[in-house]
Enzyme design. Structure first.
Site, PDB file in Angstrom:
ATOM      1  N   ARG A   1      -0.369  -9.217  13.020  1.00 11.05           N
ATOM      2  CA  ARG A   1      -1.259  -8.067  12.082  1.00 11.05           C
ATOM      3  C   ARG A   1      -2.092  -8.644  11.145  1.00 11.05           C
ATOM      4  O   ARG A   1      -2.797  -8.155  10.723  1.00 11.05           O
ATOM      5  CB  ARG A   1      -0.017  -7.254  11.773  1.00 11.05           C
ATOM      6  CG  ARG A   1       0.587  -6.591  12.819  1.00 11.05           C
ATOM      7  CD  ARG A   1       2.054  -6.051  12.382  1.00 11.05           C
ATOM      8  NE  ARG A   1       1.848  -4.944  11.225  1.00 11.05           N
ATOM      9  CZ  ARG A   1       2.805  -4.638  10.700  1.00 11.05           C
ATOM     10  NH1 ARG A   1       3.965  -5.156  10.551  1.00 11.05           N
ATOM     11  NH2 ARG A   1       2.725  -3.568   9.673  1.00 11.05           N
TER      12      ARG A   1
ATOM     13  N   ARG B   1      11.451  -2.290  11.087  1.00 12.45           N
ATOM     14  CA  ARG B   1      10.390  -1.787  11.983  1.00 12.45           C
ATOM     15  C   ARG B   1      10.143  -3.032  13.111  1.00 12.45           C
ATOM     16  O   ARG B   1      10.222  -4.276  12.977  1.00 12.45           O
ATOM     17  CB  ARG B   1       9.183  -1.550  11.227  1.00 12.45           C
ATOM     18  CG  ARG B   1       9.281  -0.341  10.548  1.00 12.45           C
ATOM     19  CD  ARG B   1       8.024  -0.270   9.714  1.00 12.45           C
ATOM     20  NE  ARG B   1       6.524  -0.890   9.994  1.00 12.45           N
ATOM     21  CZ  ARG B   1       5.638  -0.535   9.625  1.00 12.45           C
ATOM     22  NH1 ARG B   1       5.382  -0.113   8.387  1.00 12.45           N
ATOM     23  NH2 ARG B   1       4.441  -1.154   9.883  1.00 12.45           N
TER      24      ARG B   1
ATOM     25  N   LYS C   1       0.791  -1.262   0.052  1.00  9.57           N
ATOM     26  CA  LYS C   1       0.026  -0.048  -0.134  1.00  9.57           C
ATOM     27  C   LYS C   1       0.924   1.291  -0.150  1.00  9.57           C
ATOM     28  O   LYS C   1       0.564   2.152  -0.834  1.00  9.57           O
ATOM     29  CB  LYS C   1      -0.960   0.045   1.265  1.00  9.57           C
ATOM     30  CG  LYS C   1      -1.924  -1.217   1.440  1.00  9.57           C
ATOM     31  CD  LYS C   1      -2.786  -0.971   2.669  1.00  9.57           C
ATOM     32  CE  LYS C   1      -2.136  -1.190   4.012  1.00  9.57           C
ATOM     33  NZ  LYS C   1      -1.512  -2.223   4.196  1.00  9.57           N
TER      34      LYS C   1
END
Ligand code: ADP
Ligand code: AMP
Length: 213
Positions: free
Chosen positions: A171, A160, A13
Site C-alpha cells: 500500500r 483490518r 487521515k
C-alpha cells in the site's frame, strides 16, 4: 467547506477527518469505509472491491468515482464535506474537479498529513477498526475505553485484513506511485496545507484547526 485529506495509508487521515467533521458539522466521507461496509454486507460492489483491497491495490477509478459522486450529491453534503481516502489518483482528482466546476465550486483545502514511511508500519499493526461505524483506534496511542469494543457504537473492533505487514508495504508503494502526485496537483491550485502527522493526534488537530479557520 470542502476538504480533501492527503497522506500515506496510516498517516491519520481518518482520525483527523472524523474530528474535523465533528468540529465543523460536515460529513466525513471515507471511500475505504464505504467499501468495507459493502464487503460486510456482501454486496456485488463489496466483492469486486475486496479483491483489490486485500492485495493493497487501488480499486479501479471508474468504480470508485461513481461511488463518490453519488455520495457527495446527497443532501447532507450541501454545506461541504471532508473526503478521506479520495482522491487517490490524478484522474480521480480531475473528475472531482470537473464535477465541482459545473456549479462554480472547488475544493477549499487539501490537508496533507505528513508521516514518514518508517512510522507507518508500526501504526498500522496497532490499528483497530470498527466495521460498523468506521471509528478507528490504536491499541497504544488512541485506545478505546473498553478493550476491543467501539466507543461510538459498541461493536467489536478488528484488525483490518489489509493492515498486515506485507500488504501495508504494498500500500505504501502504491501511495508513492499513484497518490503522492496529488500533493503537487493541489499545491498548483494553491489549496495545499501540510501538517506534521507524527505529533500527538490532538496536537495535529489543533494545527489543522488553525489552517481551516
Ligand atoms: P489513515 O486514515 O490515514 O489510514 P488512521 O486515521 O486510521 O489513518 O490512523 C492509522 C492508525 O494510527 C490508527 O490506529 C490511529 O488510531 C493511529 N493514529 C492516528 N493518528 C495518530 C497520531 N497522531 N499518533 C499516533 N497514532 C495515530
Ligand atoms: P482506506 O480505508 O482509505 O485505507 O482504504 C482501504 C482500501 O480501499 C485501499 O487500499 C484501496 O484498495 C481501497 N480504496 C479506498 N479509497 C480508494 C480510492 N479513492 N481509490 C481506489 N481505491 C480506494
Amino acid at each position: 467547506m470542502k476538504i480533501v485529506m492527503l497522506g500515506a495509508p496510516g498517516a491519520g487521515k481518518g482520525t483527523q477527518a472524523s474530528m474535523i467533521a465533528e468540529n465543523f458539522g460536515i460529513p466525513h466521507i471515507s471511500t475505504g469505509d464505504i467499501f468495507r461496509a459493502n464487503i460486510k454486507n456482501g454486496t456485488e460492489l463489496g466483492k469486486e472491491a475486496k479483491a483489490y483491497m486485500d492485495k493493497g491495490e487501488l480499486v479501479p477509478d471508474e468504480l470508485t468515482v461513481r461511488l463518490l459522486l453519488d455520495r457527495v450529491a446527497q443532501d447532507d453534503c450541501k454545506e461541504g464535506y471532508v473526503l478521506d481516502g479520495f482522491p487517490r489518483t490524478i484522474p480521480q482528482a480531475e473528475v472531482l474537479e470537473k464535477e465541482l466546476e459545473k456549479t462554480g465550486d472547488k475544493i477549499d483545502k487539501a490537508v496533507n498529513v505528513d508521516v514518514p514511511d518508517e512510522n507507518i508500519v508500526r501504526r498500522m499493526s496497532g490499528r483497530r477498526a470498527c466495521l460498523k461505524c468506521g471509528a478507528t483506534y490504536h491499541i497504544v496511542h488512541i485506545p478505546p475505553k473498553k478493550e476491543g469494543i467501539c466507543d461510538v457504537c459498541g461493536s467489536e473492533l478488528v484488525l483490518r485484513d489489509d493492515d498486515k505487514e506485507e500488504t501495508v508495504k504494498n500500500r505504501l508503494d502504491v501511495y508513492h506511485k499513484q497518490t503522492s502526485p496529488l500533493i503537487d496537483f493541489y499545491s498548483k491550485r494553491n489549496v495545499l496545507e501540510t501538517v506534521d502527522g507524527t505529533k500527538d493526534s490532538k496536537e495535529v488537530f489543533e494545527d489543522i484547526k488553525k489552517i481551516l479557520k
